[in-house]
Design a protein around this motif. Structure first.
Motif, PDB file in Angstrom:
ATOM      1  N   SER A 183       0.810  -1.218   0.000  1.00 34.44           N
ATOM      2  CA  SER A 183       0.000   0.000   0.000  1.00 34.44           C
ATOM      3  C   SER A 183       0.847   1.273   0.000  1.00 34.44           C
ATOM      4  CB  SER A 183      -0.951  -0.001   1.197  1.00 34.44           C
ATOM      5  OG  SER A 183      -0.227  -0.016   2.402  1.00 34.44           O
ATOM      6  N   SER A 184       2.077   1.186   0.453  1.00 38.83           N
ATOM      7  CA  SER A 184       2.946   2.365   0.488  1.00 38.83           C
ATOM      8  C   SER A 184       3.910   2.417  -0.685  1.00 38.83           C
ATOM      9  CB  SER A 184       3.741   2.396   1.797  1.00 38.83           C
ATOM     10  OG  SER A 184       4.575   1.260   1.911  1.00 38.83           O
ATOM     11  N   SER A 185       3.732   1.511  -1.616  1.00 42.46           N
ATOM     12  CA  SER A 185       4.666   1.382  -2.745  1.00 42.46           C
ATOM     13  C   SER A 185       4.062   1.854  -4.055  1.00 42.46           C
ATOM     14  CB  SER A 185       5.080  -0.082  -2.917  1.00 42.46           C
ATOM     15  OG  SER A 185       5.698  -0.591  -1.765  1.00 42.46           O
ATOM     16  N   ALA A 186       4.931   2.336  -4.915  1.00 46.95           N
ATOM     17  CA  ALA A 186       4.542   2.573  -6.300  1.00 46.95           C
ATOM     18  C   ALA A 186       4.628   1.238  -7.046  1.00 46.95           C
ATOM     19  CB  ALA A 186       5.458   3.595  -6.952  1.00 46.95           C
ATOM     20  N   MET A 187       3.757   1.065  -8.011  1.00 46.58           N
ATOM     21  CA  MET A 187       3.730  -0.166  -8.789  1.00 46.58           C
ATOM     22  C   MET A 187       3.887   0.161 -10.268  1.00 46.58           C
ATOM     23  SD  MET A 187       3.444  -2.456  -6.493  1.00 46.58           S
ATOM     24  CE  MET A 187       3.249  -3.883  -7.581  1.00 46.58           C
ATOM     25  N   GLU A 188       4.573  -0.726 -10.948  1.00 43.22           N
ATOM     26  CA  GLU A 188       4.851  -0.499 -12.363  1.00 43.22           C
ATOM     27  C   GLU A 188       4.627  -1.782 -13.151  1.00 43.22           C
ATOM     28  OE1 GLU A 188       8.935   0.424 -11.786  1.00 43.22           O
ATOM     29  OE2 GLU A 188       8.593   2.593 -11.813  1.00 43.22           O
ATOM     30  N   TRP A 189       4.272  -1.613 -14.399  1.00 45.17           N
ATOM     31  CA  TRP A 189       4.273  -2.713 -15.366  1.00 45.17           C
ATOM     32  C   TRP A 189       5.308  -2.390 -16.437  1.00 45.17           C
ATOM     33  CZ3 TRP A 189       2.027  -7.345 -14.931  1.00 45.17           C
ATOM     34  CH2 TRP A 189       0.939  -7.487 -14.060  1.00 45.17           C
ATOM     35  N   TYR A 190       6.203  -3.334 -16.648  1.00 46.39           N
ATOM     36  CA  TYR A 190       7.188  -3.254 -17.719  1.00 46.39           C
ATOM     37  C   TYR A 190       6.858  -4.337 -18.736  1.00 46.39           C
ATOM     38  CZ  TYR A 190      10.529  -0.403 -15.036  1.00 46.39           C
ATOM     39  OH  TYR A 190      11.159   0.597 -14.352  1.00 46.39           O
ATOM     40  N   ARG A 191       7.458  -4.214 -19.893  1.00 44.38           N
ATOM     41  CA  ARG A 191       7.370  -5.308 -20.855  1.00 44.38           C
ATOM     42  C   ARG A 191       8.671  -5.395 -21.625  1.00 44.38           C
ATOM     43  NH1 ARG A 191       2.851  -2.907 -25.129  1.00 44.38           N
ATOM     44  NH2 ARG A 191       4.157  -1.241 -26.032  1.00 44.38           N
ATOM     45  N   GLN A 192       8.943  -6.590 -22.092  1.00 43.69           N
ATOM     46  CA  GLN A 192      10.131  -6.804 -22.918  1.00 43.69           C
ATOM     47  C   GLN A 192       9.793  -7.759 -24.044  1.00 43.69           C
ATOM     48  OE1 GLN A 192      13.685  -8.088 -20.850  1.00 43.69           O
ATOM     49  NE2 GLN A 192      14.964  -7.306 -22.524  1.00 43.69           N
ATOM     50  N   TYR A 206       5.408  -9.435 -19.801  1.00 46.09           N
ATOM     51  CA  TYR A 206       5.045  -8.314 -18.942  1.00 46.09           C
ATOM     52  C   TYR A 206       5.435  -8.621 -17.501  1.00 46.09           C
ATOM     53  CZ  TYR A 206       2.454  -6.094 -22.706  1.00 46.09           C
ATOM     54  OH  TYR A 206       2.113  -5.461 -23.885  1.00 46.09           O
ATOM     55  N   TYR A 207       6.112  -7.649 -16.886  1.00 44.60           N
ATOM     56  CA  TYR A 207       6.596  -7.794 -15.517  1.00 44.60           C
ATOM     57  C   TYR A 207       5.983  -6.694 -14.648  1.00 44.60           C
ATOM     58  CZ  TYR A 207      10.411 -10.316 -17.878  1.00 44.60           C
ATOM     59  OH  TYR A 207      11.157 -11.171 -18.645  1.00 44.60           O
ATOM     60  N   CYS A 208       5.709  -7.031 -13.402  1.00 48.70           N
ATOM     61  CA  CYS A 208       5.355  -5.970 -12.472  1.00 48.70           C
ATOM     62  C   CYS A 208       6.545  -5.705 -11.559  1.00 48.70           C
ATOM     63  CB  CYS A 208       4.097  -6.296 -11.681  1.00 48.70           C
ATOM     64  SG  CYS A 208       4.258  -7.598 -10.472  1.00 48.70           S
ATOM     65  N   ASN A 209       6.592  -4.483 -11.099  1.00 46.73           N
ATOM     66  CA  ASN A 209       7.686  -4.026 -10.262  1.00 46.73           C
ATOM     67  C   ASN A 209       7.102  -3.190  -9.130  1.00 46.73           C
ATOM     68  OD1 ASN A 209      10.681  -3.736  -9.952  1.00 46.73           O
ATOM     69  ND2 ASN A 209      10.136  -1.578 -10.053  1.00 46.73           N
ATOM     70  N   MET A 210       7.632  -3.376  -7.952  1.00 44.61           N
ATOM     71  CA  MET A 210       7.186  -2.621  -6.787  1.00 44.61           C
ATOM     72  C   MET A 210       8.386  -1.892  -6.222  1.00 44.61           C
ATOM     73  SD  MET A 210       5.153  -4.053  -3.439  1.00 44.61           S
ATOM     74  CE  MET A 210       6.501  -4.821  -2.587  1.00 44.61           C
ATOM     75  N   TRP A 211       8.231  -0.606  -5.937  1.00 45.01           N
ATOM     76  CA  TRP A 211       9.383   0.105  -5.413  1.00 45.01           C
ATOM     77  C   TRP A 211       8.974   1.153  -4.406  1.00 45.01           C
ATOM     78  CZ3 TRP A 211       9.951   5.368  -6.272  1.00 45.01           C
ATOM     79  CH2 TRP A 211       9.219   5.923  -7.323  1.00 45.01           C
ATOM     80  N   TYR A 228      11.296  -4.587  -6.019  1.00 46.77           N
ATOM     81  CA  TYR A 228      11.118  -6.018  -6.258  1.00 46.77           C
ATOM     82  C   TYR A 228      10.426  -6.193  -7.604  1.00 46.77           C
ATOM     83  CZ  TYR A 228      11.986  -6.541  -1.255  1.00 46.77           C
ATOM     84  OH  TYR A 228      12.535  -6.512   0.007  1.00 46.77           O
ATOM     85  N   SER A 229      10.767  -7.282  -8.273  1.00 43.38           N
ATOM     86  CA  SER A 229      10.140  -7.582  -9.560  1.00 43.38           C
ATOM     87  C   SER A 229       9.614  -9.003  -9.584  1.00 43.38           C
ATOM     88  CB  SER A 229      11.143  -7.414 -10.706  1.00 43.38           C
ATOM     89  OG  SER A 229      11.496  -6.068 -10.885  1.00 43.38           O
ATOM     90  N   GLY A 230       8.603  -9.211 -10.395  1.00 39.19           N
ATOM     91  CA  GLY A 230       8.064 -10.548 -10.577  1.00 39.19           C
ATOM     92  C   GLY A 230       8.764 -11.287 -11.703  1.00 39.19           C
ATOM     93  N   GLN A 231       8.289 -12.508 -11.984  1.00 33.91           N
ATOM     94  CA  GLN A 231       8.913 -13.365 -12.981  1.00 33.91           C
ATOM     95  C   GLN A 231       8.367 -13.127 -14.380  1.00 33.91           C
ATOM     96  OE1 GLN A 231      11.574 -15.553 -12.368  1.00 33.91           O
ATOM     97  NE2 GLN A 231      11.508 -14.265 -10.528  1.00 33.91           N
ATOM     98  N   GLY A 232       7.257 -12.425 -14.476  1.00 34.75           N
ATOM     99  CA  GLY A 232       6.720 -12.083 -15.793  1.00 34.75           C
ATOM    100  C   GLY A 232       5.628 -13.013 -16.262  1.00 34.75           C
ATOM    101  N   THR A 233       4.798 -12.501 -17.168  1.00 33.62           N
ATOM    102  CA  THR A 233       3.760 -13.294 -17.805  1.00 33.62           C
ATOM    103  C   THR A 233       3.749 -12.948 -19.289  1.00 33.62           C
ATOM    104  OG1 THR A 233       1.413 -13.921 -17.719  1.00 33.62           O
ATOM    105  CG2 THR A 233       1.916 -11.607 -17.301  1.00 33.62           C
ATOM    106  N   GLN A 234       3.654 -13.980 -20.126  1.00 39.09           N
ATOM    107  CA  GLN A 234       3.746 -13.786 -21.569  1.00 39.09           C
ATOM    108  C   GLN A 234       2.408 -13.325 -22.128  1.00 39.09           C
ATOM    109  OE1 GLN A 234       6.458 -14.288 -23.864  1.00 39.09           O
ATOM    110  NE2 GLN A 234       5.002 -13.300 -25.261  1.00 39.09           N
ATOM    111  N   VAL A 235       2.462 -12.283 -22.929  1.00 35.73           N
ATOM    112  CA  VAL A 235       1.305 -11.821 -23.694  1.00 35.73           C
ATOM    113  C   VAL A 235       1.657 -11.929 -25.167  1.00 35.73           C
ATOM    114  CG1 VAL A 235      -0.136  -9.831 -24.299  1.00 35.73           C
ATOM    115  CG2 VAL A 235       0.464 -10.274 -21.902  1.00 35.73           C
ATOM    116  N   THR A 236       0.851 -12.683 -25.893  1.00 31.35           N
ATOM    117  CA  THR A 236       1.078 -12.860 -27.319  1.00 31.35           C
ATOM    118  C   THR A 236      -0.163 -12.412 -28.076  1.00 31.35           C
ATOM    119  OG1 THR A 236       2.538 -14.749 -26.927  1.00 31.35           O
ATOM    120  CG2 THR A 236       1.661 -14.478 -29.154  1.00 31.35           C
ATOM    121  N   VAL A 237       0.030 -11.449 -28.949  1.00 31.14           N
ATOM    122  CA  VAL A 237      -1.060 -10.952 -29.788  1.00 31.14           C
ATOM    123  C   VAL A 237      -0.801 -11.451 -31.207  1.00 31.14           C
ATOM    124  CG1 VAL A 237      -2.376  -8.959 -30.559  1.00 31.14           C
ATOM    125  CG2 VAL A 237      -1.232  -8.919 -28.327  1.00 31.14           C
TER     126      VAL A 237
END
Length: 115
Positions: free
Chosen positions: A30-39, A93-98, A104-113
């Motif tokens: 609740s006190s953290s900023a959250m981000e979504w990255y992608r690679q 796609y990865y989420c990141n909390m800082w 901290y970062s997660g392991q990612g989830t694949q999005v395929t379009v």
């Protein structure tokens, strides 16, 4: 130790929608900023969307109007609603909390379009 677990990725046709989730353990959410990255393959990781601890959001230009980041502090979860998906949204796609403690970062989830 904080763990971030992403889910919701998959295969979708152009124009479709997906909703990604990222659940965080611990008491920092609740006190953290959250981000979504992608690679994407062969490309550098890029920051897609951010949401501050107070709910302020930012997006890269290529997803504005299509993606929405949100958070539920009661569930320690951040979401990325992705609409009108395009081929170029294909990536892990990865989420990141800082915060003041670092990040901290997660392991990612694949999005395929793909059609």
């Amino acid at each position: 130790q904080v763990q971030l677990v992403e889910s919701g990725g998959g295969l979708v046709q152009p124009g479709g929608s997906l909703r990604l989730s990222c659940a965080a353990s611990g008491r920092l959410f609740s006190s953290s900023a959250m981000e979504w990255y992608r690679q994407a393959i062969g490309k550098q990781r890029e920051l897609v969307a951010t949401i501050s601890s107070t709910g302020r959001t930012n997006y890269i230009d290529s997803v504005k109007g299509r993606f929405t980041i949100s958070r539920d502090n009661a569930k320690n979860t951040v979401y990325l609603q992705m609409n009108s998906l395009k081929l170029e949204d294909t990536a892990v796609y990865y989420c990141n909390m800082w915060g003041a403690y670092g990040s901290y970062s997660g392991q990612g989830t694949q999005v395929t379009v793909s059609s």
